[in-house]
Design a protein around this motif. Structure first.
Motif, PDB file in Angstrom:
ATOM      1  N   GLU A  30      -7.650  -0.310 -11.650  1.00 37.42           N
ATOM      2  CA  GLU A  30      -8.638  -1.102 -10.930  1.00 37.42           C
ATOM      3  C   GLU A  30      -8.167  -2.541 -10.742  1.00 37.42           C
ATOM      4  O   GLU A  30      -8.288  -3.113  -9.651  1.00 37.42           O
ATOM      5  N   ARG A  84      -3.003  -9.312  -2.890  1.00 39.02           N
ATOM      6  CA  ARG A  84      -3.158  -8.482  -4.081  1.00 39.02           C
ATOM      7  C   ARG A  84      -1.823  -8.246  -4.782  1.00 39.02           C
ATOM      8  O   ARG A  84      -1.756  -8.269  -5.999  1.00 39.02           O
ATOM      9  N   CYS A 126       0.817  -1.218   0.000  1.00 37.88           N
ATOM     10  CA  CYS A 126       0.000   0.000   0.000  1.00 37.88           C
ATOM     11  C   CYS A 126       0.846   1.262   0.000  1.00 37.88           C
ATOM     12  O   CYS A 126       0.302   2.362   0.003  1.00 37.88           O
ATOM     13  N   LEU A 146      -6.208 -10.786  -6.545  1.00 35.10           N
ATOM     14  CA  LEU A 146      -6.409  -9.343  -6.418  1.00 35.10           C
ATOM     15  C   LEU A 146      -7.535  -9.018  -5.444  1.00 35.10           C
ATOM     16  O   LEU A 146      -7.527  -7.945  -4.837  1.00 35.10           O
ATOM     17  N   ALA A 147      -8.477  -9.908  -5.294  1.00 30.49           N
ATOM     18  CA  ALA A 147      -9.617  -9.661  -4.407  1.00 30.49           C
ATOM     19  C   ALA A 147      -9.383 -10.210  -3.011  1.00 30.49           C
ATOM     20  O   ALA A 147     -10.278 -10.184  -2.185  1.00 30.49           O
ATOM     21  N   GLN A 165      -5.346   1.323   0.099  1.00 30.91           N
ATOM     22  CA  GLN A 165      -5.023   1.550  -1.313  1.00 30.91           C
ATOM     23  C   GLN A 165      -5.205   3.023  -1.684  1.00 30.91           C
ATOM     24  O   GLN A 165      -5.848   3.791  -0.977  1.00 30.91           O
ATOM     25  N   CYS A 213      -5.255  -3.715 -10.601  1.00 28.43           N
ATOM     26  CA  CYS A 213      -4.131  -3.788  -9.673  1.00 28.43           C
ATOM     27  C   CYS A 213      -4.545  -3.457  -8.247  1.00 28.43           C
ATOM     28  O   CYS A 213      -3.690  -3.342  -7.356  1.00 28.43           O
ATOM     29  N   GLY A 214      -5.824  -3.310  -8.013  1.00 29.80           N
ATOM     30  CA  GLY A 214      -6.286  -3.035  -6.663  1.00 29.80           C
ATOM     31  C   GLY A 214      -5.873  -1.680  -6.143  1.00 29.80           C
ATOM     32  O   GLY A 214      -5.956  -1.425  -4.947  1.00 29.80           O
ATOM     33  N   ARG A 215      -5.430  -0.804  -7.046  1.00 28.32           N
ATOM     34  CA  ARG A 215      -4.977   0.539  -6.691  1.00 28.32           C
ATOM     35  C   ARG A 215      -3.878   0.505  -5.628  1.00 28.32           C
ATOM     36  O   ARG A 215      -3.699   1.464  -4.870  1.00 28.32           O
TER      37      ARG A 215
END
Length: 752
Positions: free
Chosen positions: A282, A329, A131, A323-324, A251, A284-286
């Motif tokens: 999106e 992620r 993050c 990713l979810a 994120q 990349c999960g931000r």
């Protein structure tokens, strides 16, 4: 002229405007193709002025254009930061920092409050992997560094995988703050923690403790107040820490994520596929780390469209699941890079997860893959280009904690257990075999490697051997521990045996007691009385010299004597008597020293075994001096020098040099006790010169102090002043008692 563009972007634009290839610019400027490529990609330090001038000449720039290019280079140079040995170097990508403005504002305000004594001096930055905790901390450190003139320090605590012991982190920070090894050796962990708190309370430092595992790992590293600011990053909020401020991260916003991609890819390319860029953000999960890896692949693969990357991400069901899945992620971005590697590079990445130390050279890759160093370096450079391996400015490589976990998981899935075990064995064998060859440079019966030896690293001199043993100490020590756990007792015993005389050059490393304890345990498991005696003697030495545990040192030496007699080995019997005498010397028991050393001398002379004889006689003579028999002491020490001067002397090389320096000092001390000041000064000058060549600074301080006393008695105050100031200049490499005595003597001298 060039606005806020990075140096690399400006250089690439000028080269393309001049219709020059990298090869043509290299030929015109004298700067290598690789260096130009690294500069354009932002993968190297901003060049020095002379390099920029050479590039400007190669590009045919006008004077104004050249000055503008120089200004761009100056503006891009980073604020000074110190990366403590064995830690992650501040990433080059900090220059692309995007967003997090509210968080930065909080940290700026925290820095403003420190001088006023308001607010906590510790902030915990917490959140899930990837993050941007580290990037935010390093960005803040770079921005705030000028407010902390006593230094900015970054310590990677490796909390995700293989956490650094708090004691090791304390040592790293104290060394970075200038505390010498000798002072560190005098303190236990609690004392070192107190010393760190005192230094941080008194100085204005900014410390980043990155990747903390838990509260217990960092509690001893935190100041109670004062003038310093500490930023701690961790996956956990560390709620058990009191009196700290917390800054939780998650994120990025979608706008920030897209902006980060635009900055890395370049605005023109990103804006041409704006919808696809938004979709990559999106997918990349931000998460900043995932975004950077994905964008780096697009940068390297200039033929890819962003839409092509989106299709690849969307087709990976397992990756989408990752990713979810919260913490996993980041694995999606790693997976993307990993799938693009050649088979060789992918296997290299998997195997590098087995490296036990914080960083590595190409030789590690060669050992793991059973290839040569140049082949391994080529493959590792592919990993660098893929963003999966970091090349530091010192020529070493680092694998991020999370990538190491990813690679280790892949290793479990894709390598057969036998192949993994074989790779681990190759690495362990190489590390310990190389340590043996390097250590034997300092053993009288070995020296240089045999002509048949073909190693992965050059060990062509004692200096190269010493450098390797010290730089790779975390890894070969871990390999030694691993060998001990696996019951590879013979390997442990052999490795420690090679360190017999090298350890005397690195007394304050801090791990010699463990090395020789493991070896003594291994020798016991082998039921080898000779090796058991040898390593118990070495363990006694380490307890005496490294940890000041003198009574335990005497006990180990007494145990060694039992096993040496069982082995019927005279040398180890003599060593045991001398090591016990050394412990008694440091305990101040002169009569016990005399008794033990006299027994050693009698055994040595009756057996005709003289390799330990110089040590025994020197200690015996010194004990006689303390017992008021200085004339007899002088006679004993002269016997040692005569022995070392004999053409058929069995003691040679480095060992003989050590014996000579110590005995020459003893002669000086004898003459001081007898009031023979001129002779004392001559002996002590000689001893100090010898100790300087050997690199034994603590001995130099003793000799310079005695020399100062002799010169005062000779009526030479200015010479005495110079000698005493040289002793003080050694700082904490010397014992406190010598430094205090030198100051007292200086105070007695008339003003210069």
């Amino acid at each position: 002229m060039y606005g806020k563009q990075s140096f690399g972007v400006v250089l690439r634009g000028l080269r393309q405007h001049g219709r020059l290839t990298m090869e043509e610019l290299a030929e015109a400027s004298g700067v290598s193709v690789r260096a130009i490529g690294d500069m354009e990609r932002g993968r190297s330090l901003v060049p020095q002025r002379r390099t920029v001038v050479a590039l400007a000449e190669g590009l045919g720039l006008t004077d104004d254009e050249r000055e503008a290019l120089l200004a761009t280079a100056r503006a891009a140079r980073p604020t000074r930061a110190v990366a403590v040995a064995g830690t992650v170097v501040p990433p080059r990508s900090v220059g692309d920092f995007t967003g997090r403005e509210p968080e930065l504002a909080l940290l700026r305000a925290a820095a403003d409050r420190v001088p006023a004594g308001g607010g906590a001096p510790v902030w915990v930055l917490s959140g899930p992997p990837g993050c941007g905790k580290t990037t935010l901390a390093l960005k803040a450190a770079a921005e705030l560094a000028e407010r902390f003139p006593d230094g900015c320090f970054v310590v990677d605590l490796h909390g995700v995988d293989g956490p650094v012991d708090t004691g090791e982190a304390l040592v790293k920070l104290l060394k970075a703050l200038g505390v010498p090894d000798r002072r560190l050796a005098q303190e236990d962990q609690q004392g070192r923690a107190g010393l760190l708190r005192a230094l941080l309370d008194d100085r204005r430092c900014l410390v980043v403790l990155d990747n903390a595992r838990d509260e217990g790992q960092v509690r001893a590293l935190l100041p109670a107040g004062g003038w310093s600011l500490v930023l701690v990053t961790s996956r956990r909020p560390l709620t058990g820490l009191e009196d700290v401020d917390r800054l939780p991260l998650s994120q990025m916003t979608q706008e920030e994520a897209v902006d980060l991609l635009r900055r890395i890819l370049g605005e023109e390319r990103a804006d041409a596929e704006a919808a696809a860029v938004a979709r990559v953000a999106e997918l990349c999960g931000r998460l900043p780390l995932a975004l950077r890896v994905a964008a780096n692949w697009l940068t390297v693969r200039s033929g890819w469209t962003v839409a092509h990357l989106v299709r690849r991400l969307a087709d990976e069901e397992r990756r989408l699941g990752a990713l979810a899945a919260g913490d996993v992620r980041v694995e999606a971005a790693f997976e993307l890079s990993y799938r693009q590697l050649t088979a060789q590079a992918a296997r290299m990445l998997r195997l590098l997860s087995l490296v036990p130390g914080p960083d590595m050279t190409a030789a590690y890759g060669a050992a793991l893959t059973a290839t040569d160093v140049f082949a391994a370096e080529d493959v590792m450079e592919e990993l660098v280009e893929a963003g999966l391996l970091q090349a530091t400015f010192t020529g070493r490589y680092q694998v991020h904690d999370l990538l190491r976990l990813f690679a280790r998981a892949r290793l479990s899935r894709e390598e057969e257990p036998d192949e993994r075990a074989a790779a681990e064995d190759r690495l362990r064998t190489w590390l310990l075999d190389t340590a043996v060859v390097a250590g034997r440079w300092y053993k009288p019966d070995y020296g240089a490697p045999p002509p048949s030896w073909r190693g992965l690293v050059p060990l062509e001199s004692a200096e190269e051997a010493r450098a390797w043993l010290q730089s790779e100490a975390p890894s070969w020590l871990a390999a030694l521990r691993g060998a001990a756990r696996r019951g590879e007792h013979a390997r442990v015993v052999e490795t420690a045996h090679a360190m017999e005389w090298f350890c005397d050059l690195w007394v304050h490393w801090g791990h010699w007691p463990e090395v020789f304890r493991l070896a003594a345990e291994g020798a016991a498991a082998l039921d080898d009385p000779y090796m058991r005696a040898f390593h118990l003697n070495c363990h006694s030495w380490a307890l005496n010299n490294c940890e000041q545990r003198h009574r335990e040192a005497v006990e180990r030496a007494d145990e060694a004597l039992v096993h040496a007699r069982r082995a019927q080995d005279v040398h180890q019997q003599l060593s045991a008597l001398v090591q016990a005498a050394s412990g008694h010397w440091l305990l101040g028991n002169a009569q016990a020293v005399a008794d033990r050393t006299l027994a050693a001398i009698e055994l040595s002379e009756s057996a005709g075994h003289h390799e330990v004889w110089p040590q025994a006689v020197r200690l015996y003579g010194s004990a006689l001096r303390l017992l008021g028999r200085a004339e007899e002491a002088l006679a004993q020490h002269r016997r040692v020098i005569a022995f070392l001067d004999a053409p058929d002397c069995p003691v040679r090389g480095h060992v003989a040099d050590i014996f000579r320096a110590h005995t020459t000092q003893a002669l000086g001390a004898d003459c001081v006790a007898l009031g023979r000041w001129r002779e004392a000064a001559a002996h002590l000058r000689s001893a100090q010169a010898q100790s300087s060549r050997l690199g034994t600074s603590h001995r130099e301080a003793e000799q310079l102090l005695l020399l100062g006393e002799a010169l005062i008695e000779l009526g030479e105050p200015e010479e005495a002043r110079r000698a005493l100031r040289r002793a003080l200049a050694l700082g904490e490499a010397a014992d406190d008692k010598e430094l205090k005595a030198a100051r007292r003597l200086l105070d007695t001298l008339p003003a210069a």
